[in-house]
Structures are given as C-alpha cells and as structure tokens.
Design a protein around this motif. Structure first.
Motif, PDB file in Angstrom:
ATOM      1  N   VAL A  28      51.654   0.976  69.495  1.00 13.60           N
ATOM      2  CA  VAL A  28      51.974   2.194  69.493  1.00 13.60           C
ATOM      3  C   VAL A  28      51.801   3.066  69.015  1.00 13.60           C
ATOM      4  CG1 VAL A  28      52.359   4.085  70.981  1.00 13.60           C
ATOM      5  CG2 VAL A  28      52.310   2.122  72.819  1.00 13.60           C
ATOM      6  N   GLY A  29      51.181   3.766  68.559  1.00  8.55           N
ATOM      7  CA  GLY A  29      51.107   4.693  66.591  1.00  8.55           C
ATOM      8  C   GLY A  29      50.612   5.718  66.483  1.00  8.55           C
ATOM      9  N   PRO A  30      50.331   6.283  65.576  1.00  9.97           N
ATOM     10  CA  PRO A  30      50.117   7.692  65.833  1.00  9.97           C
ATOM     11  C   PRO A  30      48.430   7.796  65.419  1.00  9.97           C
ATOM     12  CG  PRO A  30      51.404   6.577  63.988  1.00  9.97           C
ATOM     13  CD  PRO A  30      51.405   6.069  64.094  1.00  9.97           C
ATOM     14  N   THR A  31      47.920   8.834  65.880  1.00 11.36           N
ATOM     15  CA  THR A  31      46.531   8.369  66.054  1.00 11.36           C
ATOM     16  C   THR A  31      45.890  10.049  66.319  1.00 11.36           C
ATOM     17  OG1 THR A  31      44.140   7.484  67.265  1.00 11.36           O
ATOM     18  CG2 THR A  31      46.014   8.029  68.755  1.00 11.36           C
ATOM     19  N   VAL A  32      44.774  10.171  65.734  1.00 13.48           N
ATOM     20  CA  VAL A  32      44.442  12.017  66.166  1.00 13.48           C
ATOM     21  C   VAL A  32      43.702  11.895  66.873  1.00 13.48           C
ATOM     22  CG1 VAL A  32      42.693  13.503  65.078  1.00 13.48           C
ATOM     23  CG2 VAL A  32      43.955  11.954  63.474  1.00 13.48           C
ATOM     24  N   ARG A  33      43.749  12.813  67.923  1.00 12.19           N
ATOM     25  CA  ARG A  33      43.262  13.270  69.577  1.00 12.19           C
ATOM     26  C   ARG A  33      43.621  14.063  69.222  1.00 12.19           C
ATOM     27  NH1 ARG A  33      44.796   9.686  72.989  1.00 12.19           N
ATOM     28  NH2 ARG A  33      46.775  11.537  74.109  1.00 12.19           N
ATOM     29  N   ASP A  34      42.685  15.283  70.137  1.00  9.32           N
ATOM     30  CA  ASP A  34      42.545  16.975  70.181  1.00  9.32           C
ATOM     31  C   ASP A  34      43.491  17.428  69.983  1.00  9.32           C
ATOM     32  OD1 ASP A  34      41.589  16.567  72.660  1.00  9.32           O
ATOM     33  OD2 ASP A  34      43.734  16.075  73.746  1.00  9.32           O
ATOM     34  N   GLY A  35      42.915  17.428  68.279  1.00 17.57           N
ATOM     35  CA  GLY A  35      43.516  17.786  66.843  1.00 17.57           C
ATOM     36  C   GLY A  35      45.008  18.069  66.781  1.00 17.57           C
ATOM     37  N   ALA A  36      45.615  17.305  66.925  1.00 14.64           N
ATOM     38  CA  ALA A  36      46.956  17.094  66.976  1.00 14.64           C
ATOM     39  C   ALA A  36      47.164  15.840  66.237  1.00 14.64           C
ATOM     40  CB  ALA A  36      47.727  17.268  66.794  1.00 14.64           C
ATOM     41  N   ILE A  37      47.773  15.147  66.076  1.00 20.69           N
ATOM     42  CA  ILE A  37      48.794  13.517  65.957  1.00 20.69           C
ATOM     43  C   ILE A  37      49.261  13.352  66.892  1.00 20.69           C
ATOM     44  CG2 ILE A  37      49.548  11.571  63.923  1.00 20.69           C
ATOM     45  CD1 ILE A  37      48.693  13.196  61.970  1.00 20.69           C
ATOM     46  N   VAL A  38      49.143  12.327  67.773  1.00 26.27           N
ATOM     47  CA  VAL A  38      49.288  11.602  68.504  1.00 26.27           C
ATOM     48  C   VAL A  38      49.704  10.270  68.968  1.00 26.27           C
ATOM     49  CG1 VAL A  38      49.362  13.632  70.429  1.00 26.27           C
ATOM     50  CG2 VAL A  38      47.550  11.306  70.182  1.00 26.27           C
ATOM     51  N   TYR A  39      50.558   9.882  69.881  1.00 21.67           N
ATOM     52  CA  TYR A  39      51.401   8.774  70.061  1.00 21.67           C
ATOM     53  C   TYR A  39      50.213   8.334  70.816  1.00 21.67           C
ATOM     54  CZ  TYR A  39      54.942   9.590  66.753  1.00 21.67           C
ATOM     55  OH  TYR A  39      55.974   9.861  65.301  1.00 21.67           O
ATOM     56  N   ASP A  40      49.461   7.035  70.339  1.00 21.84           N
ATOM     57  CA  ASP A  40      48.926   6.162  72.068  1.00 21.84           C
ATOM     58  C   ASP A  40      48.412   4.928  71.211  1.00 21.84           C
ATOM     59  OD1 ASP A  40      47.062   6.222  73.661  1.00 21.84           O
ATOM     60  OD2 ASP A  40      46.279   7.825  73.528  1.00 21.84           O
ATOM     61  N   ASP A  41      47.495   4.644  72.499  1.00 17.73           N
ATOM     62  CA  ASP A  41      47.494   2.794  71.757  1.00 17.73           C
ATOM     63  C   ASP A  41      46.962   2.543  70.450  1.00 17.73           C
ATOM     64  OD1 ASP A  41      49.030   1.196  74.708  1.00 17.73           O
ATOM     65  OD2 ASP A  41      47.669   2.522  75.061  1.00 17.73           O
ATOM     66  N   ILE A  42      47.530   1.931  69.681  1.00 16.17           N
ATOM     67  CA  ILE A  42      46.858   1.152  68.310  1.00 16.17           C
ATOM     68  C   ILE A  42      46.319  -0.343  68.709  1.00 16.17           C
ATOM     69  CG2 ILE A  42      46.633   1.428  66.042  1.00 16.17           C
ATOM     70  CD1 ILE A  42      46.860   3.810  66.948  1.00 16.17           C
ATOM     71  N   HIS A  43      44.719  -0.506  68.351  1.00 13.68           N
ATOM     72  CA  HIS A  43      44.236  -1.549  68.295  1.00 13.68           C
ATOM     73  C   HIS A  43      44.002  -2.396  66.913  1.00 13.68           C
ATOM     74  CE1 HIS A  43      44.817  -2.189  72.533  1.00 13.68           C
ATOM     75  NE2 HIS A  43      43.577  -0.896  72.655  1.00 13.68           N
ATOM     76  N   ASP A  44      43.311  -1.523  66.143  1.00 14.92           N
ATOM     77  CA  ASP A  44      42.514  -1.053  64.680  1.00 14.92           C
ATOM     78  C   ASP A  44      43.602  -0.611  63.540  1.00 14.92           C
ATOM     79  OD1 ASP A  44      40.469  -1.033  62.763  1.00 14.92           O
ATOM     80  OD2 ASP A  44      40.425  -2.984  63.159  1.00 14.92           O
ATOM     81  N   ALA A  45      43.635  -0.568  62.546  1.00 13.41           N
ATOM     82  CA  ALA A  45      44.149  -0.040  61.480  1.00 13.41           C
ATOM     83  C   ALA A  45      42.804   1.244  61.279  1.00 13.41           C
ATOM     84  CB  ALA A  45      44.008  -0.523  59.924  1.00 13.41           C
ATOM     85  N   SER A  46      41.796   1.314  61.866  1.00 16.20           N
ATOM     86  CA  SER A  46      41.268   2.526  61.838  1.00 16.20           C
ATOM     87  C   SER A  46      41.420   3.821  63.467  1.00 16.20           C
ATOM     88  CB  SER A  46      39.913   2.491  61.611  1.00 16.20           C
ATOM     89  OG  SER A  46      38.909   1.760  63.687  1.00 16.20           O
ATOM     90  N   ASP A  47      42.466   3.171  63.697  1.00 17.37           N
ATOM     91  CA  ASP A  47      43.336   3.938  64.852  1.00 17.37           C
ATOM     92  C   ASP A  47      43.784   4.838  63.775  1.00 17.37           C
ATOM     93  OD1 ASP A  47      41.828   2.799  67.144  1.00 17.37           O
ATOM     94  OD2 ASP A  47      42.716   1.837  67.310  1.00 17.37           O
ATOM     95  N   LEU A  48      44.300   4.802  63.254  1.00 22.81           N
ATOM     96  CA  LEU A  48      45.701   5.858  62.422  1.00 22.81           C
ATOM     97  C   LEU A  48      44.623   6.275  61.467  1.00 22.81           C
ATOM     98  CD1 LEU A  48      47.791   3.104  61.233  1.00 22.81           C
ATOM     99  CD2 LEU A  48      48.381   3.500  62.648  1.00 22.81           C
ATOM    100  N   PRO A  49      45.658   7.408  62.042  1.00 25.36           N
ATOM    101  CA  PRO A  49      45.624   9.058  60.841  1.00 25.36           C
ATOM    102  C   PRO A  49      45.218   9.216  59.563  1.00 25.36           C
ATOM    103  CG  PRO A  49      47.588   9.139  61.356  1.00 25.36           C
ATOM    104  CD  PRO A  49      47.221   7.534  62.085  1.00 25.36           C
TER     105      PRO A  49
END
Length: 374
Positions: A28-49
């Motif tokens: 679980v790590g940071p990702t961009v969603r809904d105009g914010a950086i939130v914590y969610d499942d991370i599978h690939d480095a491309s999921d990161l912000p």
C-alpha cells in the motif's frame, strides 16, 4: 555496528515491489486519485505519483506537476495509515438466533500482511502513538500492526502546513521503520539511498540490486532532508504547552475559535493519531440476526459526549477546547507524549482554515493580558 547504507537506482525500483509481493505483502502506498494523493494498493512503480507534488495551506490543497520525475515529491495527503491498522468501520461480531438461543461468532482476523510504502517520519511517530493506544487493548489492531512492514521515505520538501520540526518528529526518520528511503534527484541522477532498520528490512534489502552508498550519495541524502527543514510552512513553540492549556480553560480565544469552527470533524478524520470511536448494535427486521460494528467517531460530534441526561459538551467552544487540550496537553498524562506529530493535516483539511499553531500562539501571547497567568 549499523549496516551500511545502500543505493537503489530508480530503474530498479520495481524490484522492491516485486520482492515485497513475493514475500506475501499487500503493498500500500501513494497514488493519485480524485485530485489528491491517497494511499491505496500499489502493484507497479507506475502506480506511484511520479512527477506530482502538492501545495497546501490552511483550507487549501491542490496537485501540481513537478519539473522532475520524483516518485515521492509530495508531503502528505488526506489519508493516514490508520485507515488500514484501525479501519473506519469494522464488524466486531455477528450473532444468529438458534433454537437454544443466539450463537455469537467473532470476526476472523484479516490475514493481510501490509507493506506500507512511503511512510513519512511524522507518520511513523503517529503509528507509534496509536500503538500505545491499541496494542494492548485491540487484538484486531495488534494483528495488523505486528505483520506490517514499514518503508519510510525521508522528506525532500515540506508542505505549507507542516511543522514536524517543532514537534521533533521529522523530516528524517530515525527509528520505527523496517526500511528507510531517501530519493535523490541531482545532476541527472535518480536513485534512492536505502537503510535497514530491522531484520525484516534487511531480508528485503538483500533481495534488491543495490550497491553501497558513497560520500556523494550520503551527502545528497543529507541535503534532501535539510531542504525540508528550511521549508517548514508552520512552527509551534511547544515549551510548556500542556501547562499553558491546562491553566486557560476560559481564555477568550476559545470563544474566538468557536465562532469560526464548523464542528465538522474534518480535523479528527484526517488526523493520523485521533482514535475516538463508537459502537453500534444492529438487527435485521426478523430479529434473528444481530451485528456489532465499530466506527470512527469524533469529539466534535454532539453524541460523542452523550451520557444519561444529555451531552457533556453542548457547545462548539467546549468541543474544540476538548480536542486541542487533549491533543496537546492531557495526552501527555495518558500516553507520555503529545498527540500531535506536526503533519499539518488538520490545518489543510479544515474548511475554514483553523490553525492550531496559531491558536496556541494566541493563547500564549495574550495570556497575561487576560489575567490567566496564575
């Protein structure tokens, strides 16, 4: 003797995610969603912000593009790690009517082993604070916490509402992590210094294609967090704050802040250390099935302080005063530390931009003038 610091190239970052997944961790790590950086499942480095940063001030948050490809070039978003260790809503048990009476079944423990990627130093301190609250009282929290792997990322910048330096909680992680990363973007190089803080961290580190850090990388890592220190958006003089608030329960500033506060509870929902909760029992229409649920609550709600005869704190003034004095004063009596880690979320996500650092300063600066310095 401590283990030497290693260097992981940006091109090899996926190896870290693969190693964690291979060991059965839910990353679980940071990702961009809904105009914010939130914590969610991370599978690939491309999921990161990658290439994103955040601009924060009182009641203000927005994402902007960076001029580089930093993976962790932001501060903190609206989420905190407590949503995984202490979920917003949890079923505690359920029961079904049988011929001989009700049969109660407790909830099975979630088997997920989390790897939290991108934990800031202030957040490590917040987790340590919640450990004091829950580890010996809540088996669900304990089960999640004992299996969690914490991968810290040292801050390379500070947000407009950050004040971790004042609270002595950052911006560099000193303890409480399994691995700690520092992102380096200098002279066309993109890499991470990596430090192991536990045996579990060492085991993961050994699986990565790293090399020992030299003076160049170590100096760059130090400059990274030194830059964040200089960029602190807020500060708070914490000397004597518990005593200051304890002797000023009727200071006029409480009325002033109450005239602005909406009692919306945003500050407590965004706070990484607040732990107020409530329990609700429900039944279906037949009366044959019952459940008990625990949900986050807030000292800003009228019902939270309801006892026989009504609410103890009926005014917004009383509820804000309760929150701030508990967070900065009586928390010391309960848990031996402040309940604030200086992350600034309560300032950023307050719709009317109430700033606890300003409220404390106002009480301190005007204490004598109002006759409260006894």
């Amino acid at each position: 003797m401590s283990e030497p610091v290693r260097v992981l190239r940006r091109d090899d970052f996926q190896h870290l995610l693969n190693a964690l997944a291979g060991r059965g961790y839910r990353v679980v790590g940071p990702t961009v969603r809904d105009g914010a950086i939130v914590y969610d499942d991370i599978h690939d480095a491309s999921d990161l912000p990658e290439g994103w940063t955040d601009r924060q001030d009182g009641g203000t948050y927005r994402l902007e593009r960076r001029t580089d490809a930093a993976l962790f070039g932001y501060t903190v978003g609206p989420h905190s790690w407590k949503k995984f260790l202490f979920p917003p809503r949890t079923r505690l048990w359920h029961a079904d009517r049988q011929p001989q009476g009700f049969t109660l079944r407790s909830e099975p423990t979630d088997a997920a082993s989390y790897a939290f990627l991108g934990v800031r130093s202030c957040e490590l301190h917040a987790i340590a604070i919640q450990d004091k609250v829950f580890m010996d009282t809540d088996p669900l929290y304990r089960a999640h916490r004992e299996r969690a792997l914490l991968i810290a990322v040292n801050c390379g910048q500070a947000g407009g509402t950050c004040f971790c330096v004042s609270m002595k909680t950052g911006p560099r992680a000193e303890s409480g992590f399994d691995l700690a990363l520092t992102e380096i973007l200098e002279d066309g190089r993109h890499a991470f210094t990596v430090e192991a803080g536990s045996d579990r961290g060492k085991d993961v580190l050994q699986m990565l294609p790293t090399e020992e850090a030299g003076t160049v990388e170590l100096d760059a890592s130090a400059r990274c967090t030194e830059r964040a220190v200089r960029q602190m958006g807020r500060s708070m003089d914490i000397a004597g704050v518990p005593e200051l608030l304890a002797r000023n329960p009727e200071h006029p500033r409480w009325d002033d802040v109450a005239s602005r506060c909406l009692a919306c509870a945003n500050c407590t929902m965004a706070c990484p250390t607040c732990f107020c909760n409530t329990v609700e029992d429900t039944t279906d229409l037949t009366g044959d099935h019952a459940e008990r649920w625990r949900s986050w609550d807030s000292c800003f709600t009228m019902e939270f302080s309801h006892v026989h005869g009504g609410s103890v704190r009926t005014s917004t003034k009383g509820r804000y005063r309760q929150w701030l004095t508990h967070k900065l004063s009586t928390w010391h009596d309960q848990f031996g530390s402040s309940g604030c880690v200086g992350c600034g979320r309560c300032i950023t996500w307050c719709p009317v931009a109430i700033d606890l650092t300003q409220e404390v300063a106002a009480i301190r600066n005007s204490e004598g003038a109002h006759g409260h310095d006894r």
